[in-house]
Design a protein around this motif. Structure first.
Motif, PDB file in Angstrom:
ATOM      1  N   ASP A  18      25.832  14.854  32.098  1.00 62.03           N
ATOM      2  CA  ASP A  18      27.095  15.572  32.003  1.00 62.03           C
ATOM      3  C   ASP A  18      26.846  17.029  31.646  1.00 62.03           C
ATOM      4  N   SER A  19      27.385  17.914  32.418  1.00 59.93           N
ATOM      5  CA  SER A  19      27.316  19.335  32.109  1.00 59.93           C
ATOM      6  C   SER A  19      28.515  19.705  31.253  1.00 59.93           C
ATOM      7  N   GLY A  20      28.499  20.945  30.715  1.00 56.84           N
ATOM      8  CA  GLY A  20      29.637  21.404  29.936  1.00 56.84           C
ATOM      9  C   GLY A  20      30.892  21.432  30.769  1.00 56.84           C
ATOM     10  N   ARG A  21      30.779  21.818  32.048  1.00 58.60           N
ATOM     11  CA  ARG A  21      31.950  21.855  32.931  1.00 58.60           C
ATOM     12  C   ARG A  21      32.501  20.465  33.137  1.00 58.60           C
ATOM     13  N   GLU A  22      31.617  19.490  33.320  1.00 61.81           N
ATOM     14  CA  GLU A  22      32.104  18.127  33.564  1.00 61.81           C
ATOM     15  C   GLU A  22      32.828  17.570  32.350  1.00 61.81           C
ATOM     16  N   ARG A  23      32.315  17.887  31.168  1.00 63.23           N
ATOM     17  CA  ARG A  23      33.009  17.444  29.957  1.00 63.23           C
ATOM     18  C   ARG A  23      34.353  18.155  29.824  1.00 63.23           C
ATOM     19  N   ALA A  24      34.374  19.436  30.185  1.00 62.91           N
ATOM     20  CA  ALA A  24      35.630  20.179  30.117  1.00 62.91           C
ATOM     21  C   ALA A  24      36.647  19.610  31.100  1.00 62.91           C
ATOM     22  N   MET A  25      36.190  19.250  32.296  1.00 64.25           N
ATOM     23  CA  MET A  25      37.093  18.675  33.286  1.00 64.25           C
ATOM     24  C   MET A  25      37.621  17.315  32.819  1.00 64.25           C
ATOM     25  N   LEU A  26      36.770  16.559  32.150  1.00 71.29           N
ATOM     26  CA  LEU A  26      37.218  15.270  31.621  1.00 71.29           C
ATOM     27  C   LEU A  26      38.340  15.475  30.609  1.00 71.29           C
ATOM     28  N   TRP A  27      38.145  16.410  29.700  1.00 71.07           N
ATOM     29  CA  TRP A  27      39.172  16.658  28.693  1.00 71.07           C
ATOM     30  C   TRP A  27      40.430  17.258  29.307  1.00 71.07           C
ATOM     31  N   LEU A  28      40.247  18.085  30.346  1.00 72.24           N
ATOM     32  CA  LEU A  28      41.414  18.631  31.041  1.00 72.24           C
ATOM     33  C   LEU A  28      42.234  17.503  31.654  1.00 72.24           C
ATOM     34  N   GLY A  29      41.554  16.550  32.295  1.00 73.72           N
ATOM     35  CA  GLY A  29      42.253  15.411  32.882  1.00 73.72           C
ATOM     36  C   GLY A  29      42.992  14.598  31.833  1.00 73.72           C
ATOM     37  N   ILE A  30      42.356  14.384  30.685  1.00 74.02           N
ATOM     38  CA  ILE A  30      42.983  13.602  29.617  1.00 74.02           C
ATOM     39  C   ILE A  30      44.221  14.324  29.080  1.00 74.02           C
ATOM     40  N   VAL A  31      44.095  15.630  28.854  1.00 71.28           N
ATOM     41  CA  VAL A  31      45.222  16.401  28.319  1.00 71.28           C
ATOM     42  C   VAL A  31      46.386  16.421  29.307  1.00 71.28           C
ATOM     43  N   LEU A  32      46.094  16.660  30.594  1.00 68.83           N
ATOM     44  CA  LEU A  32      47.153  16.671  31.593  1.00 68.83           C
ATOM     45  C   LEU A  32      47.842  15.314  31.682  1.00 68.83           C
ATOM     46  N   ALA A  33      47.059  14.247  31.521  1.00 70.01           N
ATOM     47  CA  ALA A  33      47.653  12.906  31.548  1.00 70.01           C
ATOM     48  C   ALA A  33      48.582  12.695  30.357  1.00 70.01           C
ATOM     49  N   LEU A  34      48.164  13.130  29.185  1.00 72.75           N
ATOM     50  CA  LEU A  34      48.950  12.890  27.975  1.00 72.75           C
ATOM     51  C   LEU A  34      50.251  13.691  27.972  1.00 72.75           C
ATOM     52  N   ILE A  35      50.214  14.930  28.480  1.00 73.05           N
ATOM     53  CA  ILE A  35      51.436  15.739  28.436  1.00 73.05           C
ATOM     54  C   ILE A  35      52.440  15.306  29.498  1.00 73.05           C
ATOM     55  N   SER A  36      52.064  14.347  30.339  1.00 71.47           N
ATOM     56  CA  SER A  36      53.022  13.857  31.340  1.00 71.47           C
ATOM     57  C   SER A  36      54.214  13.163  30.704  1.00 71.47           C
ATOM     58  N   ALA A  37      54.124  12.852  29.418  1.00 67.92           N
ATOM     59  CA  ALA A  37      55.249  12.217  28.714  1.00 67.92           C
ATOM     60  C   ALA A  37      56.305  13.226  28.281  1.00 67.92           C
ATOM     61  N   LEU A  38      56.097  14.515  28.541  1.00 67.65           N
ATOM     62  CA  LEU A  38      57.014  15.544  28.059  1.00 67.65           C
ATOM     63  C   LEU A  38      58.470  15.321  28.455  1.00 67.65           C
ATOM     64  N   PRO A  39      58.785  14.944  29.706  1.00 72.62           N
ATOM     65  CA  PRO A  39      60.199  14.753  30.042  1.00 72.62           C
ATOM     66  C   PRO A  39      60.897  13.740  29.139  1.00 72.62           C
ATOM     67  N   VAL A  40      60.205  12.672  28.793  1.00 70.75           N
ATOM     68  CA  VAL A  40      60.815  11.640  27.947  1.00 70.75           C
ATOM     69  C   VAL A  40      60.904  12.117  26.500  1.00 70.75           C
ATOM     70  N   ILE A  41      59.949  12.922  26.076  1.00 72.91           N
ATOM     71  CA  ILE A  41      59.989  13.455  24.714  1.00 72.91           C
ATOM     72  C   ILE A  41      61.144  14.433  24.556  1.00 72.91           C
ATOM     73  N   VAL A  42      61.379  15.251  25.573  1.00 71.63           N
ATOM     74  CA  VAL A  42      62.422  16.274  25.505  1.00 71.63           C
ATOM     75  C   VAL A  42      63.814  15.673  25.659  1.00 71.63           C
ATOM     76  N   ALA A  43      63.947  14.715  26.558  1.00 67.51           N
ATOM     77  CA  ALA A  43      65.269  14.165  26.886  1.00 67.51           C
ATOM     78  C   ALA A  43      65.542  12.892  26.092  1.00 67.51           C
ATOM     79  N   ARG A  44      66.693  12.835  25.465  1.00 65.00           N
ATOM     80  CA  ARG A  44      67.063  11.631  24.723  1.00 65.00           C
ATOM     81  C   ARG A  44      67.293  10.457  25.664  1.00 65.00           C
ATOM     82  N   TYR A  45      67.818  10.751  26.851  1.00 67.98           N
ATOM     83  CA  TYR A  45      68.094   9.705  27.838  1.00 67.98           C
ATOM     84  C   TYR A  45      67.150   9.870  29.025  1.00 67.98           C
TER      85      TYR A  45
END
Length: 534
Positions: A18-45
């Motif tokens: 694993d290079s530094g870029r590959e680790r960074a891309m892994l974390w980028l993928g994880i972060v983008l996946a986690l923030i996908s819950a934003l619509p439900v967090i923002v909206a009560r319904y």
């Protein structure tokens, strides 16, 4: 690059360090996946068009006949079918959070679960997260999720996780034993998700066996046998009633097939959705031309996209069977893109591509989050109408859906909240006999979805004088951009607000289940300007 890996257990040592870029891309993928819950967090319904109708079904199911109003209006017949995943989970979650909050929590889990599954599949296959993985995340909030097909969306996420397990555990003799219940579990969530899992596994095994480097000499046709551990649901469907049914392509199917492709990324903004689809198709075409497609996913993507034409629209009463495969097939096609590593001459373009696909994902997520936040505030105002409806009432819901509007109407099933909060009879439910588990007891067969929907152009008059569901109800709940021009005969508006009103109707004609509704009354006069408003 076309992968021709030997048909042998995966060895992590075979992957580059694993290079530094590959680790960074892994974390980028994880972060983008986690923030996908934003619509439900923002909206009560959760602002999905079908969601309130599902919530109403959960309300009746969990009540179990204890509430006399719900018991009078509805019946519930449990069926083990390939479409009950969230129905099984809602009970324990409702005990912890309450019904409405439980639905919101489960809805919020599905997008990150899907995004993380995409990261997991990419990692077990290539030990890196690339441009294709990030581009595939544009389908985490697919039209299927935005409509509110929760069982399918959750089942698809689970199917991706099971496929990642299929690849990662192939060295272990007990993998097939584990996959037997895993396949049944995916089917329980949704039949279409189980089919996607089968295609993923077959495509992977076919790719492995067709390579010249296959040391076992196993013929390619053995790929048809390899997914046998996933076939358990076939036994279930053969033994249990209610697990199979008719299918239909619908009217003007050739026009419809074109439409579902055009709407493969449908959300709110036509320009963004259309340009996003063009970008996805261009990326897949470029990767195919340059042989940057991972065969282990590419064959599955090809089969899924071909199935969008062959598969009918309706299967076992469910709608959009083929539309689901369009979004899933494009997601897998994106995931199959294997851009050359950054160490090549294309490394700079890889960075540019990463920024571009991340921007597409973030732009779509921002639009969804913003519109959900605005829609939830509007939903809060509309739901004040329920304060003027007695418990156990018979409510005819009427929602105007603009036929010329690209954006999904997020209030189409708002009438189902009358079931959730007022134990009312509503015509906004999915309750067709022999198709759905929810049953209507004291109304006609027509007092179900889509009788609440008024599909017409925005500039046409809204005429409810002959609105059929009103003949079987005591109350009318109207939602639309403009107030109706005519109401049913004898209707009295007791409350109104911008875009909605509640009207008391003449005493309902109770129609025994299965009977035809009574004749239409004489048309009423235009809606009086002096109608009471609070």
């Amino acid at each position: 690059m076309s992968h021709n890996l030997p048909f042998a257990p995966i060895n992590p040592v075979a992957f580059p360090r694993d290079s530094g870029r590959e680790r960074a891309m892994l974390w980028l993928g994880i972060v983008l996946a986690l923030i996908s819950a934003l619509p439900v967090i923002v909206a009560r319904y959760p602002m999905m068009s079908d969601y309130p109708a599902h919530l109403a079904r959960y309300r009746v199911m969990l009540d179990g006949g204890a509430n006399p109003d719900l018991a009078r209006h509805y019946g519930f017949v449990w069926q083990w079918t390939g479409n009950v995943g969230i129905d099984l989970l809602i009970g324990p979650f409702a005990q912890l959070f309450g019904l409405e909050q439980a639905g919101r929590v489960l809805t919020g889990i599905i997008p990150p679960l899907t995004g993380l599954a995409l990261v997991a599949v990419s990692w077990v296959l290539r030990r890196r997260v690339g441009i294709g993985t990030l581009l595939a995340m544009a389908f985490v909030w697919s039209p299927m999720m935005l409509i509110g097909l929760l069982n399918f969306a959750a089942g698809q996420a689970l199917a991706l996780w099971v496929f990642a397990g299929w690849v990662a555990l192939r060295r272990y003799w007990w993998r097939d034993s584990l996959m037997v219940p895993a396949g049944v579990l995916v089917w329980v969530f949704h039949l279409s998700a189980w089919a996607i899992l089968g295609v993923l596994v077959f495509g992977y095994e076919f790719s492995q066996r067709r390579t010249a480097a296959n040391p076992t000499g196993a013929p390619w046709w053995r790929a048809f046998i390899a997914p046998w551990p996933l076939l358990g649901p076939l036994v279930v469907m053969a033994l249990l009633p209610g697990t199979s049914g008719a299918f239909s392509y619908g009217n003007y199917w050739w026009v419809y097939k074109q439409a579902i492709w055009l709407k493969a990324m449908r959300d709110t903004s036509y320009a963004l959705d259309f340009l996003g689809l063009v970008a996805v198709l261009a990326a897949v075409a470029l990767a195919t031309a340059q042989r940057w497609i991972d065969d282990r996913l590419g064959w599955a993507a090809l089969m899924l996209l071909a199935m969008t034409i062959a598969v009918p629209r309706h299967i076992s009463g469910g709608d959009y069977a083929d539309y689901r495969l369009v979004t899933s097939g494009l997601m897998v096609a994106c995931l199959a893109i294997d851009w050359p590593r950054a160490g090549t001459v294309l490394g700079v373009w890889a960075r540019v591509g990463t920024l571009a696909v991340s921007a597409l994902y973030l732009a779509r997520l921002a639009v969804t989050t913003l519109t959900w936040g605005q829609g939830a505030a509007q939903m809060e105002r509309y739901l004040q109408a329920l304060d003027h409806i007695p418990r156990g009432a018979r409510v005819a819901s009427a929602v105007v859906v603009d036929s010329g509007r690209w954006e999904l109407n997020r209030f189409e099933h708002i009438g189902a909240y009358a079931v959730v909060r007022r134990e009312a009879l509503s015509n906004a439910n999915f309750a067709v006999a022999n198709v759905h588990m929810l049953r209507i007891r004291d109304a006609s067969r027509g007092f179900v979805d889509p009788s609440h929907r008024i599909l017409q152009a925005a500039d046409r008059p809204v005429d409810l004088a002959d609105f059929a569901p009103a003949r079987e109800a005591d109350w009318l709940w109207y939602v639309g951009q403009r107030l109706p021009d005519r109401l049913p005969l004898g209707a009295v508006v007791v409350w109104s607000a911008p875009g909605t009103l509640i009207a008391r109707l003449a005493p309902a004609v109770v129609v025994p289940g299965g009977a035809n509704p009574p004749p239409a009354p004489e048309p009423s006069a235009p809606l009086a300007k002096s109608a009471q408003s609070h």
